[in-house]
Design an enzyme around this catalytic site. Structure first.
Site, PDB file in Angstrom:
ATOM      1  N   GLN A  77       0.833  -1.198   0.000  1.00 12.84           N
ATOM      2  CA  GLN A  77       0.000   0.000   0.000  1.00 12.84           C
ATOM      3  C   GLN A  77       0.870   1.251   0.000  1.00 12.84           C
ATOM      4  O   GLN A  77       1.786   1.384   0.812  1.00 12.84           O
ATOM      5  CB  GLN A  77      -0.948   0.067   1.192  1.00 12.84           C
ATOM      6  CG  GLN A  77      -1.949   1.221   1.006  1.00 12.84           C
ATOM      7  CD  GLN A  77      -2.830   1.476   2.202  1.00 12.84           C
ATOM      8  OE1 GLN A  77      -2.357   1.877   3.251  1.00 12.84           O
ATOM      9  NE2 GLN A  77      -4.137   1.262   2.030  1.00 12.84           N
ATOM     10  N   CYS A 108      -6.858   7.016   5.312  1.00 12.44           N
ATOM     11  CA  CYS A 108      -6.272   7.331   6.612  1.00 12.44           C
ATOM     12  C   CYS A 108      -6.907   8.601   7.184  1.00 12.44           C
ATOM     13  O   CYS A 108      -6.918   9.647   6.527  1.00 12.44           O
ATOM     14  CB  CYS A 108      -4.766   7.511   6.489  1.00 12.44           C
ATOM     15  SG  CYS A 108      -3.957   7.774   8.086  1.00 12.44           S
ATOM     16  N   ASN A 211     -15.323  -2.812   3.884  1.00  7.66           N
ATOM     17  CA  ASN A 211     -14.484  -2.761   5.080  1.00  7.66           C
ATOM     18  C   ASN A 211     -15.274  -2.089   6.202  1.00  7.66           C
ATOM     19  O   ASN A 211     -15.924  -1.071   5.975  1.00  7.66           O
ATOM     20  CB  ASN A 211     -13.207  -1.980   4.758  1.00  7.66           C
ATOM     21  CG  ASN A 211     -12.262  -1.823   5.933  1.00  7.66           C
ATOM     22  OD1 ASN A 211     -11.583  -0.809   6.052  1.00  7.66           O
ATOM     23  ND2 ASN A 211     -12.183  -2.810   6.808  1.00  7.66           N
TER      24      ASN A 211
END
Length: 378
Positions: A77, A108, A211
């Site tokens: 990543q 993030c 997710n």
């Protein structure tokens, strides 16, 4: 019966079961990935690597991209905000054969990232987002390395970007899009919005991965049934429970068995984890020091005294670890009260720190000043 699910296709790679280990800073190093791979199949992503640190050949970053000889596909990543630096990093990955798959981080939520316009803040600047993804895909294409993106719903409920960003990423040529069903403002609080994941799946033709709030294997099946996603991304649910990947493999294959290891079996996994970390870091002290953060997760819910817990969380050698693990009651059954409960980071919603004027101009594709981070790992 589980929902009908096919292997996840990423370029030339077939992933079965369609399960992805989410990159987690300080967690998903080579040792933890190997421990998880020993439990079951899937795609196991390394810690977040910053594009600038990779291009500048930062020694710590170069150590972090080490993969096991039997690790395939090797999944990396990348985090970046500058399309040119991102393209240079991808070219380096391709030319030096550093990985088989590249994921781009747009999820993030931590302040040091978002206040520079990176991570979950970046898709708001839609032209910059599209330019960066196109640059990465173009740099990876000659070698046939698939590029995916992982993102959140948006900055907050008033600044949602996930459908528009998903379509832009698809137009740029990504192999798949993963969505964490929370905004940056939610951080890791509340519940994940699976309806948003379903909305994205409906909007895209490329595979979509879901997710958020997959604590048990049956949660993964519920997510697939609810959203229609092509696979799931598992993060905090596997902390202190790498055998979750055994359960996930069973679930996607239609088998009902689930692992409930007693404390003796958990102790064996803890020992194995520490040994792998020692091998990866090169010394017992470094390996055991890194292992300490995992102790509370492994022992969650077990009746282990505070003094023994504290000693395990200060362990310095494998011999010391073995001695302390020997003091646990191996017959103690798994605490089923912890099943389905959040693990790892839980926090409250909070303000998202952004560069000055970030929300005012969605169509600027200027790279924020000083946005590139010079260290990897989040």
């Amino acid at each position: 019966m589980p929902p009908a699910v096919r292997p996840l296709t990423l370029g030339q790679h077939q992933v079965w079961p369609p399960v992805v280990l989410a990159p987690m800073a300080g967690i998903t190093n080579a040792a933890f990935r190997r421990l998880c791979r020993e439990q079951g199949g899937g795609l196991y992503v390394c810690e977040m690597i910053t594009t600038r640190a990779l291009v500048e050949r930062n020694p710590k970053t170069l150590r972090m991209i080490a993969f096991g000889a039997d690790e395939h596909p090797r999944s990396l990543q990348l985090y970046g905000t500058d399309p040119e630096i991102t393209a240079a990093a991808v070219r380096m990955v391709v030319e030096k054969d550093l990985a088989d798959h590249i994921d781009l981080n747009f999820g993030c939520p931590v302040p040091k990232v978002t206040r520079k316009g990176g991570g979950s803040a970046l898709p708001w600047r839609r032209r910059l987002f599209a330019r960066l993804v196109r640059a990465a895909v173009a740099a990876a294409a000659p070698a046939g390395v698939p590029v995916t993106v992982k993102m959140r719903k948006g900055i907050d409920d008033d600044h949602l970007t996930y459908v528009e960003a998903g379509l832009a990423a698809q137009d740029a040529g990504v192999a798949a899009v993963a969505l964490h069903g929370r905004t940056a403002a939610q951080r890791y609080s509340g519940t994940a919005d699976w309806d948003a994941i379903a909305t994205l799946k409906q909007a895209l033709d490329v595979p979509v991965l879901g997710n958020g709030d997959i604590w048990e294997a049956d949660d993964a099946l519920r997510m697939v049934a609810h959203t229609g996603v092509d696979g799931v991304v598992v993060g905090r649910g596997c902390l202190g429970r790498p055998w979750l990947f055994t359960d996930l493999a069973a679930a996607f294959e239609g088998r009902s068995e689930r692992r409930l290891p007693n404390l003796g079996e958990v102790a064996g996994t803890m020992r194995r984890h520490a040994e792998l970390l020692t091998e990866a870091f090169g010394t017992e002290r470094d390996g055991c020091t890194d292992f300490r953060k995992h102790v509370a997760w492994y022992l969650k819910g077990f009746p282990v005294g505070s003094e023994l817990r504290r000693s395990l969380a200060m362990v310095e050698s494998l011999a010391g670890l073995n001695d302390l693990l020997g003091k646990l009651d191996p017959a103690e059954p798994f605490p089923i009260s912890t099943l389905g409960q959040p693990r790892g980071r839980t926090n409250s919603p909070g303000k998202v720190f952004l560069p000055d004027g970030w929300l005012a101009d969605r169509d600027s594709d200027d790279v924020p000043a000083g946005a590139e981070l010079d260290d990897s790992g989040g």
